[in-house]
Design a protein around this motif. Structure first.
Motif, short mmCIF file in Angstrom:
data_model
loop_
_atom_site.label_atom_id
_atom_site.label_comp_id
_atom_site.label_asym_id
_atom_site.label_seq_id
_atom_site.Cartn_x
_atom_site.Cartn_y
_atom_site.Cartn_z
N THR A 97 3.45 1.73 2.82
CA THR A 97 4.71 1.00 2.80
C THR A 97 5.86 1.95 2.48
O THR A 97 6.94 1.82 3.01
CB THR A 97 4.67 -0.13 1.76
OG1 THR A 97 3.57 -0.98 2.05
CG2 THR A 97 5.95 -0.94 1.78
N TYR A 98 5.64 2.90 1.61
CA TYR A 98 6.70 3.83 1.20
C TYR A 98 6.46 5.24 1.69
O TYR A 98 7.06 6.18 1.23
CB TYR A 98 6.84 3.80 -0.33
CG TYR A 98 7.39 2.48 -0.77
CD1 TYR A 98 8.75 2.22 -0.66
CD2 TYR A 98 6.56 1.50 -1.23
CE1 TYR A 98 9.25 0.98 -1.03
CE2 TYR A 98 7.06 0.26 -1.59
CZ TYR A 98 8.40 0.02 -1.49
OH TYR A 98 8.90 -1.20 -1.84
N ILE A 145 3.77 9.08 -1.11
CA ILE A 145 3.61 8.30 -2.34
C ILE A 145 2.18 7.75 -2.37
O ILE A 145 1.75 7.06 -1.47
CB ILE A 145 4.62 7.14 -2.41
CG1 ILE A 145 6.03 7.69 -2.48
CG2 ILE A 145 4.33 6.24 -3.61
CD1 ILE A 145 7.10 6.63 -2.48
N LEU A 174 3.86 4.23 -7.22
CA LEU A 174 4.11 2.94 -6.60
C LEU A 174 4.41 1.89 -7.66
O LEU A 174 5.34 1.09 -7.52
CB LEU A 174 2.92 2.51 -5.74
CG LEU A 174 3.10 1.23 -4.93
CD1 LEU A 174 4.32 1.33 -4.01
CD2 LEU A 174 1.86 0.95 -4.11
N THR A 175 3.68 1.91 -8.76
CA THR A 175 3.92 0.99 -9.86
C THR A 175 5.33 1.18 -10.44
O THR A 175 6.04 0.21 -10.71
CB THR A 175 2.87 1.17 -10.97
OG1 THR A 175 1.58 0.92 -10.40
CG2 THR A 175 3.10 0.23 -12.13
N SER A 206 0.84 -1.20 0.00
CA SER A 206 0.00 0.00 0.00
C SER A 206 0.87 1.24 0.00
O SER A 206 2.08 1.16 0.15
CB SER A 206 -0.89 0.01 1.25
OG SER A 206 -0.09 0.22 2.39
N GLU A 207 0.27 2.38 -0.11
CA GLU A 207 1.02 3.63 -0.11
C GLU A 207 1.75 3.83 1.21
O GLU A 207 2.78 4.48 1.25
CB GLU A 207 0.10 4.81 -0.39
CG GLU A 207 -0.94 5.00 0.69
CD GLU A 207 -2.18 5.68 0.20
OE1 GLU A 207 -2.67 6.55 0.93
OE2 GLU A 207 -2.66 5.33 -0.88
N LEU A 226 7.81 -0.44 -7.98
CA LEU A 226 7.75 -1.90 -8.00
C LEU A 226 8.31 -2.49 -9.29
O LEU A 226 8.93 -3.56 -9.26
CB LEU A 226 6.31 -2.37 -7.79
CG LEU A 226 5.72 -2.08 -6.41
CD1 LEU A 226 4.25 -2.47 -6.37
CD2 LEU A 226 6.50 -2.79 -5.32
N GLN A 276 -0.81 5.41 -3.96
CA GLN A 276 -0.93 4.15 -4.68
C GLN A 276 -1.31 4.44 -6.13
O GLN A 276 -2.11 5.32 -6.41
CB GLN A 276 -2.01 3.29 -4.03
CG GLN A 276 -1.93 1.85 -4.42
CD GLN A 276 -2.74 0.98 -3.48
OE1 GLN A 276 -3.46 1.47 -2.64
NE2 GLN A 276 -2.61 -0.31 -3.64
#
Length: 114
Positions: free
Chosen positions: A34-35, A39, A45-46, A31-32, A49, A41
């Motif tokens: 996490t970072y 940031i 984020l893509t 999810s957002e 990753l 989602q």
């Protein structure tokens, strides 16, 4: 992100780090948070990753240990490794490089034996 991580890791090795490992998140449930809250989602984020496979390939080619984390988040692996390293009397210091500031609490300050 890729260049920053590679440069940071290689810089640590150049400065004398003897044991270096990198954990990457492979879970699709990130999810957002996490970072960090900055940031959102989606696109950013893509982009992060999608860089992990190339990052892992480059680091492995440089001889760095890479832990692709699937079931949990990468910070869990970093925390577990840091605690294990800190418990080893041969280890002088442990450095955790992550955007998650909560990980600093997982390494206790050890009194100097000298």
């Amino acid at each position: 992100m890729l260049l920053f991580v590679v440069a940071s890791v290689l810089g640590m090795i150049k400065e004398g780090a003897t044991h270096v490992a990198v954990a990457t998140d492979q879970s699709s449930s990130l999810s957002e948070t996490t970072y960090g809250q900055t940031i959102r989602q989606g696109t950013v984020l893509t982009l992060i990753l999608t860089q992990f496979p190339l990052l892992e390939e480059v680091l492995l080619a440089a001889g760095v240990v890479v832990w692709p984390i699937v079931e949990f988040v990468a910070d869990d692996a970093l925390a577990a490794a840091a605690v294990a390293a800190a418990a080893d009397k041969r280890v002088d210091r442990v450095i955790i490089c992550t955007p998650d500031k909560d990980l600093a609490q997982c390494v206790p300050v050890r009194e100097s034996s000298s």
